[in-house]
Enzyme design. Structure first.
Site, short mmCIF file in Angstrom:
data_model
loop_
_atom_site.label_atom_id
_atom_site.label_comp_id
_atom_site.label_asym_id
_atom_site.label_seq_id
_atom_site.Cartn_x
_atom_site.Cartn_y
_atom_site.Cartn_z
N TYR A 171 0.83 -1.21 0.00
CA TYR A 171 0.00 0.00 0.00
C TYR A 171 0.86 1.26 0.00
CZ TYR A 171 -3.91 3.03 1.51
OH TYR A 171 -4.87 4.01 1.60
N LYS B 181 0.89 4.05 -2.93
CA LYS B 181 0.50 5.44 -2.66
C LYS B 181 1.65 6.41 -2.92
CE LYS B 181 -3.80 4.90 -1.53
NZ LYS B 181 -4.84 5.33 -2.51
#
Length: 253
Positions: free
Chosen positions: A154, A158
């Site tokens: 993640y 991001k």
């Protein structure tokens, strides 16, 4: 306030959480909104809420990792509403785990939804925006882009969103298209509840623990992010492009 009257917006991952709040806010500002999520039936609550408030919205089932599905859905939106002015790339998933426990599938699905999804949607949308010489794209990053234990996939996705945002701003700026990103911190959503469940904590306790590291002494709400997105796609932000705005209540790291 109707500062987006006559404009058409697509919000991905808009069935719930930040995406739903963003779709509702853009509709309240006068935009016609296409509510995208993986399955059309999931979009019903958001669409109904917009319509109940006097806005215009339609739901679409769209897998943002599928090029044909993305292009078909966007073409349908333009055929229905006549144009495309705003794209909010918000679709996302989590598959949290420590690196030594993380599977290849955990890595791939997070990368595909966040990064490939933003790529495919932006590529499809810019074709319409370039033709009309105007448009706004807002990508959803996260404070996790700075690194977060148990989120190697993640965090990497991001962080990639931030580089992607700046690059698109440079490439599309000459065509009157502005591209920015929002980077939320702890926002009270189903996704953060999943994180609490993963670490075996009661959600209220999880939020209270988070509050101790936030200067404003509260966790964020989806509307806190939606309000910033609404600013970025408005004329009030006409000279803002290539930026990442952190929305975290001043989290103390």
């Amino acid at each position: 306030m109707a500062r987006l009257t006559g404009q058409v917006a697509i919000v991905t991952g808009a069935a719930r959480g930040i995406g739903a709040a963003t779709a509702k806010r853009l509709a309240a500002d006068g935009a016609k909104v296409a509510v995208f999520d993986l399955k059309e039936e999931w979009t019903g609550d958001t669409v109904k809420a917009i319509q109940a408030g006097g806005g215009e919205a339609i739901g679409f089932g769209c897998d943002v990792t599928d090029k044909v599905a993305v292009e078909t859905a966007m073409q349908t939106v333009v055929e229905r509403f006549g144009r495309l002015d705003i794209l909010v790339n918000n679709a996302g998933v989590i598959r949290d785990n420590l690196l030594f426990k993380m599977s290849e599938d955990d890595w791939d699905i997070v990368m595909n939804v966040h990064l490939k999804g933003a790529f495919l949607c932006s590529k499809a949308a810019q074709a319409y925006m370039v033709q009309q010489r105007s448009g706004k794209i807002v990508n959803t990053s996260s404070t996790s882009a700075l690194g977060n234990r148990g989120q190697a996939n993640y965090a990497a996705a991001k962080a990639g969103i931030q580089g992607f945002t700046r690059t698109l701003a440079l490439e599309l700026g000459p065509f009157g298209i502005r591209v920015n990103a929002v980077a939320p911190g702890f926002i009270e959503t189903d996704m953060t509840k999943q994180t609490a469940d993963r670490v075996g904590m009661d959600f209220d306790q999880f939020k209270e623990m988070a509050v101790q590291s936030i200067a404003l002494r509260r966790v964020g709400k989806p509307e806190d992010v939606a309000n910033v997105v609404a600013f970025l796609v408005s004329d009030d932000a006409a000279y803002v492009s290539g930026q990442v705005i952190y929305i975290d209540g001043c989290r103390m790291r």
